[in-house]
Enzyme design. Structure first.
Site, PDB file in Angstrom:
ATOM      1  CD  GLU A   1     -33.807  43.350  95.959  1.00 26.15           C
ATOM      2  OE1 GLU A   1     -33.965  42.131  96.126  1.00 26.15           O
ATOM      3  OE2 GLU A   1     -33.094  44.049  96.691  1.00 26.15           O
TER       4      GLU A   1
ATOM      5  CB  CYS B   1     -39.852  37.495  94.267  1.00 25.71           C
ATOM      6  SG  CYS B   1     -40.068  38.579  95.681  1.00 25.71           S
TER       7      CYS B   1
HETATM    8  P1  NDP Z   1     -40.056  41.328  84.200  1.00 31.33           P
HETATM    9  O1  NDP Z   1     -38.612  41.078  84.349  1.00 31.33           O
HETATM   10  O2  NDP Z   1     -40.758  40.806  83.011  1.00 31.33           O
HETATM   11  O3  NDP Z   1     -40.366  42.904  84.235  1.00 31.33           O
HETATM   12  C1  NDP Z   1     -39.954  43.718  85.303  1.00 31.33           C
HETATM   13  C2  NDP Z   1     -39.980  45.175  84.857  1.00 31.33           C
HETATM   14  O4  NDP Z   1     -38.934  45.396  83.905  1.00 31.33           O
HETATM   15  C3  NDP Z   1     -41.283  45.580  84.174  1.00 31.33           C
HETATM   16  O5  NDP Z   1     -41.608  46.901  84.533  1.00 31.33           O
HETATM   17  C4  NDP Z   1     -40.903  45.483  82.715  1.00 31.33           C
HETATM   18  O6  NDP Z   1     -41.708  46.268  81.881  1.00 31.33           O
HETATM   19  C5  NDP Z   1     -39.480  46.039  82.752  1.00 31.33           C
HETATM   20  N1  NDP Z   1     -38.684  45.693  81.579  1.00 31.33           N
HETATM   21  C6  NDP Z   1     -38.891  44.715  80.646  1.00 31.33           C
HETATM   22  N2  NDP Z   1     -37.896  44.723  79.724  1.00 31.33           N
HETATM   23  C7  NDP Z   1     -37.042  45.726  80.071  1.00 31.33           C
HETATM   24  C8  NDP Z   1     -35.823  46.226  79.529  1.00 31.33           C
HETATM   25  N3  NDP Z   1     -35.272  45.684  78.455  1.00 31.33           N
HETATM   26  N4  NDP Z   1     -35.219  47.259  80.166  1.00 31.33           N
HETATM   27  C9  NDP Z   1     -35.752  47.801  81.278  1.00 31.33           C
HETATM   28  N5  NDP Z   1     -36.907  47.364  81.842  1.00 31.33           N
HETATM   29  C10 NDP Z   1     -37.541  46.336  81.249  1.00 31.33           C
HETATM   30  O7  NDP Z   1     -40.712  40.782  85.546  1.00 31.33           O
HETATM   31  P2  NDP Z   1     -42.227  40.649  85.906  1.00 31.33           P
HETATM   32  O8  NDP Z   1     -42.888  41.988  85.841  1.00 31.33           O
HETATM   33  O9  NDP Z   1     -42.801  39.522  85.114  1.00 31.33           O
HETATM   34  O10 NDP Z   1     -42.165  40.237  87.448  1.00 31.33           O
HETATM   35  C11 NDP Z   1     -42.021  38.919  87.882  1.00 31.33           C
HETATM   36  C12 NDP Z   1     -40.592  38.652  88.288  1.00 31.33           C
HETATM   37  O11 NDP Z   1     -40.226  39.575  89.299  1.00 31.33           O
HETATM   38  C13 NDP Z   1     -40.403  37.287  88.905  1.00 31.33           C
HETATM   39  O12 NDP Z   1     -39.231  36.713  88.398  1.00 31.33           O
HETATM   40  C14 NDP Z   1     -40.244  37.592  90.386  1.00 31.33           C
HETATM   41  O13 NDP Z   1     -39.506  36.625  91.085  1.00 31.33           O
HETATM   42  C15 NDP Z   1     -39.549  38.909  90.338  1.00 31.33           C
HETATM   43  N6  NDP Z   1     -39.706  39.621  91.592  1.00 31.33           N
HETATM   44  C16 NDP Z   1     -38.628  39.766  92.408  1.00 31.33           C
HETATM   45  C17 NDP Z   1     -38.764  40.378  93.643  1.00 31.33           C
HETATM   46  C18 NDP Z   1     -37.585  40.599  94.525  1.00 31.33           C
HETATM   47  O14 NDP Z   1     -37.666  41.473  95.374  1.00 31.33           O
HETATM   48  N7  NDP Z   1     -36.504  39.879  94.397  1.00 31.33           N
HETATM   49  C19 NDP Z   1     -40.060  40.851  94.110  1.00 31.33           C
HETATM   50  C20 NDP Z   1     -41.121  40.685  93.170  1.00 31.33           C
HETATM   51  C21 NDP Z   1     -40.937  40.072  91.951  1.00 31.33           C
HETATM   52  P3  NDP Z   1     -42.980  45.574  81.164  1.00 31.33           P
HETATM   53  O15 NDP Z   1     -43.795  44.944  82.239  1.00 31.33           O
HETATM   54  O16 NDP Z   1     -43.656  46.740  80.560  1.00 31.33           O
HETATM   55  O17 NDP Z   1     -42.424  44.580  80.199  1.00 31.33           O
END
Ligand code: NDP
Length: 516
Positions: free
Chosen positions: A238, A272
């Site tokens: 997502e 999002c």
């Molecule tokens: P990120 O992609 O930065 O992070 C998402 C999660 O992935 C966090 O828990 C992060 O940990 C983790 N993560 C980071 N690097 C890795 C890796 N290499 N392997 C596995 N996990 C990893 O997104 P954001 O938290 O900044 O969220 C915002 C984004 O989410 C926006 O693009 C938004 O559009 C999207 N979003 C989509 C939704 C949907 O349903 N389609 C709903 C809500 C948001 P850490 O934070 O510790 O780096």
């Protein structure tokens, strides 16, 4: 160097004040694997409870969350900076989904008979949907309750246990959710939280979980998919969006502008499926922009009691928002309200941009701030074309008085979800699947599809009587092969002839070809 030493801590901060809200361990691969092993040990018991037993637990959990909504809302407010009312709204929606999961999982996933067809008429055929076992959930910070619960509740409801890695910005909310379920079931590891940075998420992908549900940015989604590919672990992604709102000439402009303002600015634009671009019919464009600007003027970001918008949760996002706005203005765009000065140190004030070229970042990339572009279009056909030209395909919205026309336009928009005469409503309807296409990802949470996403289909056939025509034996004779061929010709032979299409679709096809 991996930041996962045993005694390293992760502080979550209040983005409005910089105060430390909580301190959490940085879990490394060993801790993640241990959590997954505990989840695996609990998974047989949980699956064995069946949908009715699980419903009882999920109902009790729902009660705990509802009764402590204020406490959870406070924590969401502190870790994300969003106003209390917004925190409560996302919790309320999550509770409603949880209720739906409990009461629908049995019906959606339970065993049902299907027709075996003529060739294997001696078989009884059934299908049911069985839990994978242990699901890893990786969540973002922008809706730290509602968004991960779209995976957690559905994975649990389908009979899996869950290990959840919340965003490093909102670990406290994740821990709160797991603790609240532990109050209902203290001695089983149904939902555990591992905290840390991206490395912890990557360790979860490698830990041997049976499926990963990721919500976050498209860039991280690609990394998650690549890591999961190492073990062929299935994923649901997502990811981000660049949702468009279409306003037709006959739309209720007051309602459209009101919804556009909320869709674009609520949660400081960090949604999002938030509205990031608007295409308006040329006949009503100027009036719409006026009303939208009025609405934008009536909301502001800040710490005072009237502020409807909080700070940007992730400081780094301020640079992205500033870059998009400055680039749009440098390339001929105009800020009707807000602009480059609206992007401060922690807060961004609502910004409405017009005359922005379609190939600028403010139109093509996810901005994730309280900014929106508005473009004049000659027709809704052009609006659909411009919407579909984007690489994302999460949600969309249409405002028009002609709802038949809206339904037809909705089908042509290449997005997973569309709201007609409202914005983002699809997210709050538990019966509806939520997810996108293209760079917005794939797979679905919510609804029946969301439950099935956390299961595998189990097909069973049972021989009811000896078949007159046994296909699965070396004893099959040439005469029987001829009988099969005759039967198949009778059943399907005519399908190869050109079908007689009804007149209207053919005429429509000709018209479409003619208009190219
Ligand atoms: P990120 O992609 O930065 O992070 C998402 C999660 O992935 C966090 O828990 C992060 O940990 C983790 N993560 C980071 N690097 C890795 C890796 N290499 N392997 C596995 N996990 C990893 O997104 P954001 O938290 O900044 O969220 C915002 C984004 O989410 C926006 O693009 C938004 O559009 C999207 N979003 C989509 C939704 C949907 O349903 N389609 C709903 C809500 C948001 P850490 O934070 O510790 O780096």
């Amino acid at each position: 160097m991996s930041r996962t030493s045993a005694d390293e801590r992760l502080d979550s901060l209040n983005p409005a004040t910089g105060d430390v809200v909580g301190s959490h361990p940085v879990h490394g691969a060993a801790e993640v694997e241990a959590a997954v092993a505990r989840a695996r040990a609990a998974s047989g018991w949980w699956a064995g409870l069946g949908p009715d037993g699980r419903k009882e637990v999920l109902d009790q959990w729902r009660g705990v969350i509802t009764r402590r909504m204020g406490q959870l809302g406070d924590l969401v407010h502190q870790e994300t900076g969003k106003p209390h009312g917004d925190a409560q709204l996302e919790i309320a929606l999550a509770i409603d989904h949880l209720a739906w999961v409990g009461s629908h999982a049995g019906k959606v996933l339970g065993r049902r008979r299907v027709s075996p067809g003529l060739l294997l008429a001696n078989q009884a055929a059934t299908v049911e949907y069985l839990p994978y076992g242990v699901v890893g959930v990786i969540g973002p910070w922008n809706y730290p309750v509602f968004t991960p619960m779209g995976s957690i509740a559905y994975a649990l409801g389908a009979g899996n246990t869950v290990v959840f890695k919340p965003s490093e910005l909102t670990p406290g909310v994740g821990v709160w959710l797991a603790d609240s379920l532990r109050e209902v079931v203290p001695d089983r590891d149904l939902l555990q939280v591992v905290t840390g940075y991206g490395e912890t998420g990557a360790a979860l992908c490698r830990s041997g979980v049976d499926k990963v549900a990721f919500t976050g940015s498209t860039a991280t989604g690609k990394k998650v998919m690549a890591t999961c590919a190492e073990r062929l672990t299935p994923v649901v992604i997502e990811a981000g969006g660049k949702d468009a709102l279409l306003v037709d000439a006959d739309a209720d402009l007051e309602a459209a502008a009101d919804a556009a303002a909320w869709g674009a600015f609520a949660n400081a634009g960090q949604t999002c499926a938030g509205v990031e671009r608007i295409y308006v019919h040329e006949r009503v464009h100027d009036r719409f922009v006026e009303v939208l600007a009025e609405k934008a003027r009536s909301v502001h970001a800040g710490t005072d009691a009237e502020a409807k918008l909080g700070p940007m949760t992730m400081a780094g996002q301020l640079d992205v928002v500033r870059r998009h706005v400055e680039d749009a203005l440098a390339r001929g765009g105009r800020a009707v309200i807000g602009g480059a000065d609206a992007v401060g140190d922690r807060y961004v004030q609502p910004t409405v941009l017009v005359d922005v070229p379609e190939d600028s970042e403010a139109v093509t990339e996810e901005t994730f701030g309280p900014t929106v572009t508005v473009r004049r279009v000659r027709s809704m056909e052009e609006a659909v074309e411009l919407t579909n030209a984007g690489k994302y395909g999460l949600g969309s919205a249409i405002f028009t008085a002609d709802t038949d026309r809206a339904e037809e336009l909705a089908r042509r928009l290449r997005t997973g979800m569309t709201s007609i005469n409202s914005v983002i409503s699809f997210a709050g309807v538990p019966n509806l699947p939520f997810g996108g296409v293209g760079d917005s990802g794939f797979g679905r949470i919510h609804g029946a599809d969301g439950l099935r996403e956390f299961t595998y289909a189990k097909a069973v056939t049972r021989t009811r009587f000896k078949a007159p025509l046994n296909l699965t034996t070396f004893e099959r004779t040439a005469e029987q092969d001829t009988m099969v061929a005759t039967l198949l010709t009778a059943l399907h032979g005519r399908a190869s002839q050109l079908p007689k299409l009804p007149r209207r679709p053919l005429a429509a096809l000709r018209d479409r070809r003619g208009s190219r």
